[in-house]
Design an enzyme around this catalytic site. Sequence first.
Site, PDB file in Angstrom:
ATOM      1  N   SER A  48       0.726  -1.828  -0.040  1.00  0.00           N
ATOM      2  CA  SER A  48      -0.066   0.236   0.213  1.00  0.00           C
ATOM      3  C   SER A  48       1.198   1.426  -0.046  1.00  0.00           C
ATOM      4  O   SER A  48       2.752   1.218   0.687  1.00  0.00           O
ATOM      5  CB  SER A  48      -1.377   0.052   1.151  1.00  0.00           C
ATOM      6  OG  SER A  48       0.225  -0.012   2.001  1.00  0.00           O
ATOM      7  N   LYS A  49       0.463   2.216  -0.554  1.00  0.00           N
ATOM      8  CA  LYS A  49       0.862   3.356  -0.357  1.00  0.00           C
ATOM      9  C   LYS A  49       1.896   3.866   0.813  1.00  0.00           C
ATOM     10  O   LYS A  49       3.048   4.310   1.197  1.00  0.00           O
ATOM     11  CB  LYS A  49      -0.026   5.028  -0.897  1.00  0.00           C
ATOM     12  CG  LYS A  49      -0.435   4.955  -1.915  1.00  0.00           C
ATOM     13  CD  LYS A  49      -0.909   6.314  -2.724  1.00  0.00           C
ATOM     14  CE  LYS A  49      -1.784   5.830  -4.303  1.00  0.00           C
ATOM     15  NZ  LYS A  49      -2.164   6.920  -4.162  1.00  0.00           N
ATOM     16  N   ARG A  50       0.368   3.431   1.968  1.00  0.00           N
ATOM     17  CA  ARG A  50       1.308   3.929   3.355  1.00  0.00           C
ATOM     18  C   ARG A  50       2.181   2.871   3.986  1.00  0.00           C
ATOM     19  O   ARG A  50       2.718   3.631   4.440  1.00  0.00           O
ATOM     20  CB  ARG A  50      -0.228   3.688   4.627  1.00  0.00           C
ATOM     21  CG  ARG A  50      -0.426   4.520   5.707  1.00  0.00           C
ATOM     22  CD  ARG A  50      -1.750   4.560   6.212  1.00  0.00           C
ATOM     23  NE  ARG A  50      -1.957   2.729   5.618  1.00  0.00           N
ATOM     24  CZ  ARG A  50      -1.980   2.385   6.775  1.00  0.00           C
ATOM     25  NH1 ARG A  50      -1.387   2.026   7.765  1.00  0.00           N
ATOM     26  NH2 ARG A  50      -2.317   0.867   7.141  1.00  0.00           N
ATOM     27  N   LYS A  51       2.698   2.031   3.575  1.00  0.00           N
ATOM     28  CA  LYS A  51       3.336   1.181   4.079  1.00  0.00           C
ATOM     29  C   LYS A  51       4.972   0.958   2.021  1.00  0.00           C
ATOM     30  O   LYS A  51       5.632  -0.254   2.568  1.00  0.00           O
ATOM     31  CB  LYS A  51       3.211  -0.180   4.128  1.00  0.00           C
ATOM     32  CG  LYS A  51       2.474  -0.175   4.803  1.00  0.00           C
ATOM     33  CD  LYS A  51       2.423  -1.724   5.770  1.00  0.00           C
ATOM     34  CE  LYS A  51       1.776  -0.998   6.940  1.00  0.00           C
ATOM     35  NZ  LYS A  51       0.533  -2.950   7.388  1.00  0.00           N
TER      36      LYS A  51
END
Length: 526
Positions: free
Chosen positions: A261-264
Amino acid sequence: MSTTSQHKNEVRVRAAPSPTGRVHVGTLRTFLYDYLLAKKYNGSNILRVEDTDEKRKVVRGTEAIIEVMKLFGIDYDEGPHVGGDYGPYIQTERKSLYNKYAEELVSKGHAYHCFCAEERLQKLRDSQIEAKKPPGYDRKCRSISPEDAAEMKKAGKPYVIRLKVPLEGTTVFHDEVLGDVKFKNSNVIDPILLKSDGLPTYHLAVVVDDFLMKITHVLRGLEWLPSAPIHKLLYEYFEWDMPKFVHLSLILNPDGKGKLSKRKGALPAVSYLRKGYLPEAMNNYFALIGWAPRPNEANEDDVYTMAELIERFDIDRLHKQPGRFDPKKFDAISGKHIRRLDSKELVEKVLYWAKNYVLTEFITDGIDEMPEWEGDIKNKVKRYLPLWEADLDFFEKALSLVHERLIYFSEIPELLAYLYNKTLVWTDNDWKLQDHSKAEVASALGGMLEVFGQLYITEKVSHEKWESAIRGYADKIGWKHGEVFMALRSAVTGKLQSPPLFESFEILGWEKTKKHIEDAIRWLRS
Ligand code: GLU
């Protein structure tokens, strides 16, 4: 009816992206696998832009995709701009040809016109949600007779065309990596093939175009597997040979939980370039997330050039299991690519990075928000690039100090700042004072200045000379060698961690080294 036979011997692979935003690394990996397979078999790599979903399409999305492919050296033989025998390669430019195929299925009894208005469908969805039933079309128009449908069409009633999926039984889909995958037909509810504006949906367009473009291999993300039975039925109903299908394993977050994910850490591909990973290192690492060479063809250090990837790539070595994005392994491979460069190449690549990745606006920048750190890198490069370029021999020497430990290029401005700044800026955190007061450190540095000064007058000072002089001085004042080195490091480089100290002195020369030490003494005493 099969027209694939005349192309039996040619591998034709396509990248079929939808221009919906910035290109992330998962998409890049699919492009890469397409390219590797096409090149391996001297086939053709085709770029076809699937832009029939007007709602998701973004301005200049296609150009952004082409830009990213170029940046990573992923060429295509046919596609927008370059043309080819099977164009146009942008689906909205092919709009007029899909209707015929949808109507062909209607006349064969495998599809039907659906006149349900959007309001009815919305109500249906609402009631399904309320009743906690799975949402889906209730197949109302499936029972309209062809004559009635023809009448309604004539009367100008808007319609879509839906696939008539068998109500019972299973559809077995063969995937080259996953094997046979079974789907219950009753779960596949008559998807729309042609929309009321005449544009095809993904399902119709992808099958018709893969057929017309004589595609032999479809490589795509696992998220498309649920569409596979629809496509299988379409090939069957059209009586067309199916290309070979490969659904690529997922890339997972570093912790192994969920899709990257973008977040990770899933950055747009160009952000990694800005950070200073070499495109060749990225191709290398991302290829290895879902694929591995045969053991007898594996390089021990996991480093592969594009040519080596092409030589070794094949479908039977693609992984069934998802792979984790492992930042440590990525960094290690990145570092190894940097280590492969000689000192001149390193200079060239760093300057190229600065000018063409950091200071250049990409089309894709206008599409999504740019992470803040990219702006920081840009500012640093703006400041240091002219200094680097002002003396390329010096820059080469400076880079040689960090060549062995670099992971990505955006580390460089900070790592080498002390070599370029006339005056350094310290904070308390830049010193490890241990058992000594600031005043004591200042006077120790003063003592060192004297030692160095004498040394410098008598001969050209080598790394070994600097070092033994310092050790001698530490013994004289009764400090641990490490303490003296630390103080000196902070004074001369402005940091607790820096490139090798004595080599740094050598490159800086006496005057600049002295100036940093004098400034440090002043700062410590202030
Ligand atoms: N247009 C789809 C996408 O955006 C392509 C799926 C496929 O390759 O069939 O990924």
